[in-house]
Design a protein around this motif. Structure first.
Motif, short mmCIF file in Angstrom:
data_model
loop_
_atom_site.label_atom_id
_atom_site.label_comp_id
_atom_site.label_asym_id
_atom_site.label_seq_id
_atom_site.Cartn_x
_atom_site.Cartn_y
_atom_site.Cartn_z
N GLN A 1 0.83 -1.20 0.00
CA GLN A 1 0.00 0.00 0.00
C GLN A 1 0.87 1.25 0.00
OE1 GLN A 1 -2.48 0.63 3.49
NE2 GLN A 1 -4.23 1.16 2.19
N PHE B 1 2.28 1.78 -3.43
CA PHE B 1 1.29 2.32 -4.36
C PHE B 1 1.04 3.80 -4.10
CE2 PHE B 1 -3.20 3.36 -5.12
CZ PHE B 1 -3.24 3.20 -6.50
N PRO C 1 0.69 6.41 -7.52
CA PRO C 1 -0.61 5.82 -7.82
C PRO C 1 -0.77 5.40 -9.27
CG PRO C 1 -0.87 7.77 -6.48
CD PRO C 1 0.56 7.75 -6.93
N GLU D 1 1.03 0.81 -12.39
CA GLU D 1 0.06 -0.30 -12.50
C GLU D 1 0.56 -1.56 -11.80
OE1 GLU D 1 -3.64 -1.68 -13.37
OE2 GLU D 1 -2.83 0.36 -13.67
N ARG E 1 -0.11 -1.32 -8.20
CA ARG E 1 -1.55 -1.52 -7.93
C ARG E 1 -1.88 -3.02 -7.86
NH1 ARG E 1 -6.09 1.60 -8.75
NH2 ARG E 1 -4.82 3.22 -9.73
N LYS E 2 -1.34 -3.78 -8.80
CA LYS E 2 -1.62 -5.22 -8.84
C LYS E 2 -1.05 -5.94 -7.62
CE LYS E 2 -1.88 -5.61 -13.88
NZ LYS E 2 -1.28 -6.25 -15.09
N LYS F 1 -3.24 -5.24 -4.65
CA LYS F 1 -4.47 -6.04 -4.67
C LYS F 1 -4.18 -7.49 -4.30
CE LYS F 1 -7.16 -3.38 -8.02
NZ LYS F 1 -7.85 -3.43 -9.33
#
Length: 376
Positions: free
Chosen positions: A180, A183, A187, A190, A193-194, A197
């Motif tokens: 987190q 990220f 932001p 990508e 981000r993956k 998640k």
């Protein structure tokens, strides 16, 4: 020679003789015989007098008008003693008492009933109860509830020991926070981000595994038959406790010999003796009779998966029959008394049961042929 004499006559003479080839009597022997004579003299005198009297009576009877036998019977009349002296007053009291006792015993035998029972085994079941089992195995770390405690749906009941799952959850949360942070630096990245998640998914999975170790209440109700305590191992699918409705009625599921089926009906009384409790006898009322005979294995299944094994064991230990009928009876209270103490029923408690199926006069049990002549 030693005479036996009275004041007026000699009635006997005792003569001592010995073979001439033997020595003569010694003084000590003569003294002994004199002493013996003195002792027996009254007897010999009595016998001699009695003999003389008897001789004189016989002579006198020969000149009489009556037969000698009749005169002899008359002289001896009243000399015989009585074997038993009966008191007339005692007899008058004894006969009425004996008659009353006989009539009372006969009345008891006719009107007092001797019951016949059908006996079997039974278990206590809670109506509308839900069994709570563990979805996974483990050791109980904490028990959150107590017996007869009210719970709401979703309340924690038992937590199993989860050291590995907690460690995995800690690592997953750390990884999720790191991803987190990466990220948030960019932001638009990508790849970050993956990864964030993916870390969140792993964290949620680890949290779900930890959560699965906490057994929660599937419904509102009251905790009964708590089967575990801290430190006890629970197998996957193992029984933990029972949740019942707060005001649910308690029933007895009884198994009786199939031969008694025609004589067992609804509204009859069922007497319950709980295993392990002295002087704990409860009377329930039969509200359902399943008269179809089933084997012990099939009958055990009617108690549910949790109780099937114990019921089958009880039925197998009974040598009464190989087929059974099932009877349900309603208990009058949620408590029972044993040795002046009150206790709560538990789901699955075993008991011995009796149902009075017949009663007949005591006399009919002694003489079955009189059954048709006696009052019902």
């Amino acid at each position: 020679m030693i005479p036996v004499i009275t004041t007026t006559e000699t009635v006997a003479v005792i003569t001592l003789t010995r073979n001439a080839r033997q020595p003569a009597y010694q003084p000590i022997e003569q003294v002994a015989m004199v002493a013996l004579t003195r002792e027996v003299a009254p007897i010999l005198h009595h016998l001699a007098v009695q003999h003389l009297q008897r001789t004189n009576e016989i002579k006198a009877d020969k000149g009489s008008l009556y037969r000698g036998e009749a005169l002899e019977a008359h002289r001896n009349r009243g000399q015989e003693g009585q074997l038993v002296q009966l008191t007339p007053g005692w007899v008058r009291r004894a006969y009425p008492m004996l008659v009353v006792a006989i009539l009372a015993a006969l009345g008891y035998a006719i009107f007092v009933k001797v019951p016949t029972y059908s006996t079997g085994t039974a278990v206590v079941v809670f109506e509308g109860s839900t069994s709570v089992t563990g979805t996974i195995g483990g050791t109980v770390e904490k028990v959150f509830v107590k017996e007869n405690e009210a719970v709401k749906k979703g309340d924690p009941l038992v937590r199993l020991n989860t050291p590995d799952e907690v460690a995995q959850l800690t690592a997953a949360e750390t990884e999720w926070r790191d991803q987190q942070i990466q990220f948030l630096f960019d932001p638009t990245d990508e790849q970050a981000r993956k990864q964030m998640k993916s870390a969140a998914t792993q964290r949620d999975q680890a949290l779900a595994r930890v959560e699965a170790r906490t057994i929660r209440a599937p419904r509102d109700g009251v905790v009964t038959n708590l089967h575990v305590k801290e430190g006890v191992a629970v197998q996957p699918g193992g029984y933990v406790l029972q949740i019942t409705d707060e005001n649910s009625e308690i029933e007895v599921l009884a198994f009786l010999p199939s031969k008694d089926s025609p004589r067992i009906r609804e509204k009859m009384g069922l007497q319950l003796e709980l295993d392990g409790y002295r002087k704990a006898r409860v009377i329930g009322t039969i509200n359902h009779v399943q008269s179809d005979a089933v084997s012990g294995t099939e009958a055990a299944k009617l108690g549910g998966e949790m109780l099937a094994e114990s019921i089958a064991r009880e039925l197998q230990a009974s040598a009464q029959t190989t087929t059974w009928i099932t009877v349900r009876a309603r208990l009058p209270s949620r408590l029972f008394k044993a040795e002046h103490n009150s206790y709560h029923y538990h789901h699955g408690m075993h008991a011995k049961v009796e149902v009075k199926i017949q009663s007949k006069p005591f006399l009919a049990t002694l003489l079955p042929g009189l059954q048709k002549y006696l009052p019902e």
